[in-house]
Design a protein around this motif. Structure first.
Motif, PDB file in Angstrom:
ATOM      1  N   ASP B 209     -12.304  -1.339  -3.665  1.00  0.00           N
ATOM      2  CA  ASP B 209     -11.763  -2.512  -4.239  1.00  0.00           C
ATOM      3  C   ASP B 209     -10.851  -3.283  -3.163  1.00  0.00           C
ATOM      4  O   ASP B 209      -9.790  -2.771  -2.686  1.00  0.00           O
ATOM      5  CB  ASP B 209     -10.999  -2.070  -5.342  1.00  0.00           C
ATOM      6  N   VAL B 210     -11.139  -4.162  -2.519  1.00  0.00           N
ATOM      7  CA  VAL B 210     -10.436  -4.957  -1.488  1.00  0.00           C
ATOM      8  C   VAL B 210     -10.073  -6.213  -2.034  1.00  0.00           C
ATOM      9  O   VAL B 210     -10.935  -7.178  -2.546  1.00  0.00           O
ATOM     10  CB  VAL B 210     -11.255  -4.686  -0.227  1.00  0.00           C
ATOM     11  N   ASP B 211      -8.798  -6.608  -1.789  1.00  0.00           N
ATOM     12  CA  ASP B 211      -8.371  -8.216  -1.966  1.00  0.00           C
ATOM     13  C   ASP B 211      -7.812  -8.322  -0.626  1.00  0.00           C
ATOM     14  O   ASP B 211      -6.771  -7.969  -0.119  1.00  0.00           O
ATOM     15  CB  ASP B 211      -7.214  -8.061  -2.949  1.00  0.00           C
ATOM     16  N   LEU B 212      -8.584  -9.376  -0.058  1.00  0.00           N
ATOM     17  CA  LEU B 212      -8.177  -9.787   1.339  1.00  0.00           C
ATOM     18  C   LEU B 212      -7.707 -11.260   1.389  1.00  0.00           C
ATOM     19  O   LEU B 212      -8.191 -12.012   0.766  1.00  0.00           O
ATOM     20  CB  LEU B 212      -9.293  -9.377   2.455  1.00  0.00           C
ATOM     21  N   CYS B 213      -6.696 -11.646   2.063  1.00  0.00           N
ATOM     22  CA  CYS B 213      -6.107 -13.074   2.191  1.00  0.00           C
ATOM     23  C   CYS B 213      -5.709 -13.634   3.444  1.00  0.00           C
ATOM     24  O   CYS B 213      -5.499 -12.660   4.295  1.00  0.00           O
ATOM     25  CB  CYS B 213      -5.267 -13.082   1.025  1.00  0.00           C
ATOM     26  N   GLN B 214      -5.555 -14.636   3.717  1.00  0.00           N
ATOM     27  CA  GLN B 214      -4.994 -15.491   4.665  1.00  0.00           C
ATOM     28  C   GLN B 214      -3.944 -16.355   4.002  1.00  0.00           C
ATOM     29  O   GLN B 214      -4.311 -16.897   2.987  1.00  0.00           O
ATOM     30  CB  GLN B 214      -6.065 -16.064   5.694  1.00  0.00           C
ATOM     31  N   THR B 215      -2.962 -16.752   5.018  1.00  0.00           N
ATOM     32  CA  THR B 215      -1.960 -17.682   4.277  1.00  0.00           C
ATOM     33  C   THR B 215      -1.717 -18.874   5.122  1.00  0.00           C
ATOM     34  O   THR B 215      -2.301 -18.768   6.554  1.00  0.00           O
ATOM     35  CB  THR B 215      -0.602 -17.025   4.354  1.00  0.00           C
ATOM     36  N   ASN B 216      -1.508 -20.015   4.517  1.00  0.00           N
ATOM     37  CA  ASN B 216      -1.271 -21.287   5.445  1.00  0.00           C
ATOM     38  C   ASN B 216      -2.756 -21.730   6.084  1.00  0.00           C
ATOM     39  O   ASN B 216      -2.750 -21.890   7.356  1.00  0.00           O
ATOM     40  CB  ASN B 216      -0.297 -21.302   6.376  1.00  0.00           C
ATOM     41  N   VAL B 217      -3.490 -21.784   5.130  1.00  0.00           N
ATOM     42  CA  VAL B 217      -4.954 -22.225   5.844  1.00  0.00           C
ATOM     43  C   VAL B 217      -5.363 -23.625   5.385  1.00  0.00           C
ATOM     44  O   VAL B 217      -4.914 -23.953   4.339  1.00  0.00           O
ATOM     45  CB  VAL B 217      -6.110 -21.474   5.038  1.00  0.00           C
ATOM     46  N   PRO B 218      -5.677 -24.468   6.410  1.00  0.00           N
ATOM     47  CA  PRO B 218      -5.863 -25.675   6.145  1.00  0.00           C
ATOM     48  C   PRO B 218      -7.594 -25.828   5.199  1.00  0.00           C
ATOM     49  O   PRO B 218      -8.141 -24.949   5.496  1.00  0.00           O
ATOM     50  CB  PRO B 218      -6.558 -26.268   7.524  1.00  0.00           C
ATOM     51  N   SER B 219      -7.270 -26.695   4.464  1.00  0.00           N
ATOM     52  CA  SER B 219      -8.499 -26.789   3.460  1.00  0.00           C
ATOM     53  C   SER B 219      -9.672 -26.959   4.134  1.00  0.00           C
ATOM     54  O   SER B 219     -10.756 -26.686   3.603  1.00  0.00           O
ATOM     55  CB  SER B 219      -8.291 -27.755   2.380  1.00  0.00           C
ATOM     56  N   ALA B 220      -9.822 -27.492   5.319  1.00  0.00           N
ATOM     57  CA  ALA B 220     -11.087 -27.761   6.090  1.00  0.00           C
ATOM     58  C   ALA B 220     -11.633 -26.485   6.634  1.00  0.00           C
ATOM     59  O   ALA B 220     -12.662 -26.372   7.099  1.00  0.00           O
ATOM     60  CB  ALA B 220     -10.560 -28.743   7.279  1.00  0.00           C
ATOM     61  N   LYS B 221     -10.745 -25.432   6.704  1.00  0.00           N
ATOM     62  CA  LYS B 221     -11.339 -24.173   7.139  1.00  0.00           C
ATOM     63  C   LYS B 221     -11.711 -23.197   5.742  1.00  0.00           C
ATOM     64  O   LYS B 221     -11.952 -22.029   6.430  1.00  0.00           O
ATOM     65  CB  LYS B 221     -10.130 -23.457   8.053  1.00  0.00           C
ATOM     66  N   LEU B 222     -11.861 -23.565   4.862  1.00  0.00           N
ATOM     67  CA  LEU B 222     -12.334 -22.808   3.608  1.00  0.00           C
ATOM     68  C   LEU B 222     -13.526 -22.010   3.826  1.00  0.00           C
ATOM     69  O   LEU B 222     -13.961 -21.058   3.641  1.00  0.00           O
ATOM     70  CB  LEU B 222     -12.338 -23.790   2.389  1.00  0.00           C
ATOM     71  N   ARG B 223     -14.580 -22.801   4.399  1.00  0.00           N
ATOM     72  CA  ARG B 223     -16.161 -22.070   4.755  1.00  0.00           C
ATOM     73  C   ARG B 223     -15.758 -21.211   5.580  1.00  0.00           C
ATOM     74  O   ARG B 223     -16.383 -20.173   5.496  1.00  0.00           O
ATOM     75  CB  ARG B 223     -16.928 -23.321   5.375  1.00  0.00           C
ATOM     76  N   GLU B 224     -14.995 -21.234   6.630  1.00  0.00           N
ATOM     77  CA  GLU B 224     -14.796 -20.302   7.711  1.00  0.00           C
ATOM     78  C   GLU B 224     -14.250 -19.189   7.036  1.00  0.00           C
ATOM     79  O   GLU B 224     -14.728 -17.840   7.476  1.00  0.00           O
ATOM     80  CB  GLU B 224     -13.868 -20.949   8.720  1.00  0.00           C
TER      81      GLU B 224
END
Lengths: 215, 283
Positions: B209-224
């Motif tokens: 069970d892994v919950d991974l995240c990034q913060t302060n991400v531009p919405s344009a980089k969602l696919r990445e």
């Protein structure tokens, strides 16, 4: 291994209630078995004098899960990898004591670990449907034998330690240890002047004796 | 590891952003509906919109602070990734959000190990936990461990739970999943839920069970983020299982090489684990 012998299932009281056809069923569940697979034996006894005619059905179930639980092929392979890594480290660690007069004492731990791992894998195979780690055991026995009969003296040489550690490292990395791996290990140990088959010497002597008698 | 077992995995994806007065939530809801006609819509308090596709076992959530997607089965996420991302993009565009506070991807996987729970627990000691001999005088016998790790690696912060489950525990774990009701028509009658449940309770399994995240991400980089987050989860699962089995684990760089090679991109460093000898056996 399960400590209980002849454990009765949790609903054994309900099983004593007569069924609609006048049959009473008594079920026994055993968790201790040398056999690796589940099985059930059933015996039906007629109780003639009763009206209406009744039967008692005895069912004895063998639940082998407890016996099997530490012998899955993946588990055995994992333990072989893990414990081989420890032995490889011990063999490499002998380098620090190779000049020491009490060097044989330092080889004792590696020898004990080898014996323990051979025992573990051999025992587990008794409850396995098919042989799993036979080739691993073969290599481990070869290495164990190289340490017997003053064989430990060879381990003062770095070349021997490196070779044995490399063989063990292969056992750490391999998903499966194959017969060619065992042959290759034997060749490499023989090339270094080690004796990886102490037990086989007896048979050679027997062959010589037989040849002498027949000759 | 995850791709191979995609019918034993639940996925969650969510983007969080700052709430502001006058947020055009109705425009976001309208954009989602135009992008993908919902089979069922639930409305909650605090401007909570829940779009559901029970046949596909998928759900999209729109709130003033979050847009989220949940799927039952990894395939439902991966096969429709473009659609999912276009829905989120449309909602974010309508909300005029360009910077995301947090983007998260969560995977709950019931991985088959082909060994019993007793065996896999035994392997947890000495790999993810100290040796059993050190623990039992303190904790007693019969330890059934759950490992929780919070860490950061290659730009991802993650919280990881690892444990081994027998069939009964897997059943309880699965049935406790939040929002399962909202992804299907009738939870107790849904065939997809029943089949999923039967799969994960067939044998003992390993919970990843892994919950991974990034913060302060531009919405344009969602696919990445979405693609790299899955790759990261895949690599982490592979490494955890290999570590449990005492198989050589690869460094993340080497795993990236393997992934690149699979995708036909050169530059991979070759096999990480050379054979112990190139000699042929003596005849």
């Amino acid at each position: 291994m399960a400590a209980h012998l002849g454990t009765i299932g949790p609903d054994y009281l309900s099983s004593l209630a007569p069924a609609r056809d006048g049959t009473q069923t008594v079920e026994l569940f055993h968790e201790w078995s040398p056999m690796p697979s589940d099985s059930t034996v059933e015996k039906v006894l007629d109780v003639d004098p009763l009206m209406p005619p009744s039967q008692i059905r005895f069912r004895s179930h063998l639940v082998a899960e407890a016996a099997r639980r530490l012998s899955s092929p993946d588990y055995l392979a994992s333990m072989r990898r893990r414990r081989s890594a420890k032995i490889a480290d011990l063999v490499r660690g002998l380098a620090k004591h190779c000049e020491s007069p009490d060097f044989p004492v330092w080889t004792h731990e590696a020898l004990q670990e080898l014996r323990s791992l051979i025992q573990f894998l051999s025992d587990a195979e008794q409850f396995s449907d098919c042989p799993q780690e036979g080739n691993s055991c073969e290599i481990l026995r070869q290495i164990r034998d190289t340490l017997l009969n003053f064989g430990w003296e060879h381990y003062r040489r770095g070349q021997v330690r490196d070779c044995v550690a490399a063989i063990l490292t292969h056992m750490v990395q391999a998903d499966e240890v194959t017969p060619p791996d065992a042959e290759l290990a034997m060749d490499q140990l023989l090339d270094l002047g080690l004796n990886p088959a102490v037990g086989l010497q007896v048979s050679y002597a027997e062959e010589d004796r037989e040849a002498h008698v027949s000759g | 590891m995850l791709r191979e077992n995609q019918d034993r995995i639940c996925t969650f994806f969510a983007v969080d952003y700052d709430w502001r007065l006058g947020t055009r939530l109705s425009a976001a809801v309208d954009a989602v509906c135009r992008k993908r006609d919902p089979a069922r819509v639930a409305l909650g308090g605090n401007s909570f919109y829940d779009f559901q596709w029970p046949d596909a076992r998928q759900r999209v959530l729109v709130t003033p602070k979050r847009v989220g997607i949940e799927t039952l089965g990894l395939g439902a996420w991966l096969d429709n990734l473009d659609l999912h991302l276009s829905v989120v993009d449309a909602a974010l565009e309508a909300l005029e959000v360009t910077l995301l506070n947090r983007v998260g991807f969560k995977v709950i996987a019931f991985l088959p190990l082909e060994m019993t729970q007793a065996e896999s627990i035994d392997l947890m000691f000495g790999t993810f936990l100290v040796e059993r001999d050190l623990l039992w005088p303190i904790l007693g016998q019969g330890i059934d461990p759950l490992v929780h790790v919070e860490a950061e690696l290659t730009g991802f912060k993650y919280a990881l739970d690892l444990t081994t489950l027998n069939a009964e525990q897997a059943s309880q774990w699965f049935l406790r999943l939040p929002n399962l009701d909202k992804m299907v028509d009738k939870r107790l009658l849904d065939q997809g839920v029943k089949q999923f449940h039967d799969r994960v309770t067939q044998d003992d399994s390993f919970l990843f069970d892994v919950d991974l995240c990034q913060t302060n991400v531009p919405s344009a980089k969602l696919r990445e983020f979405a693609t790299s987050a899955f790759d990261f989860a895949e690599m982490l699962a592979e490494n955890c299982i290999r570590h449990l089995r005492s198989q050589p684990t690869s460094k993340f760089g080497q795993l990236v090489d393997v992934l690149l090679e699979e995708r036909g991109i050169t530059g991979a460093t070759g096999p990480a684990f050379p054979p112990f000898s190139t000699r042929t056996p003596r005849k």
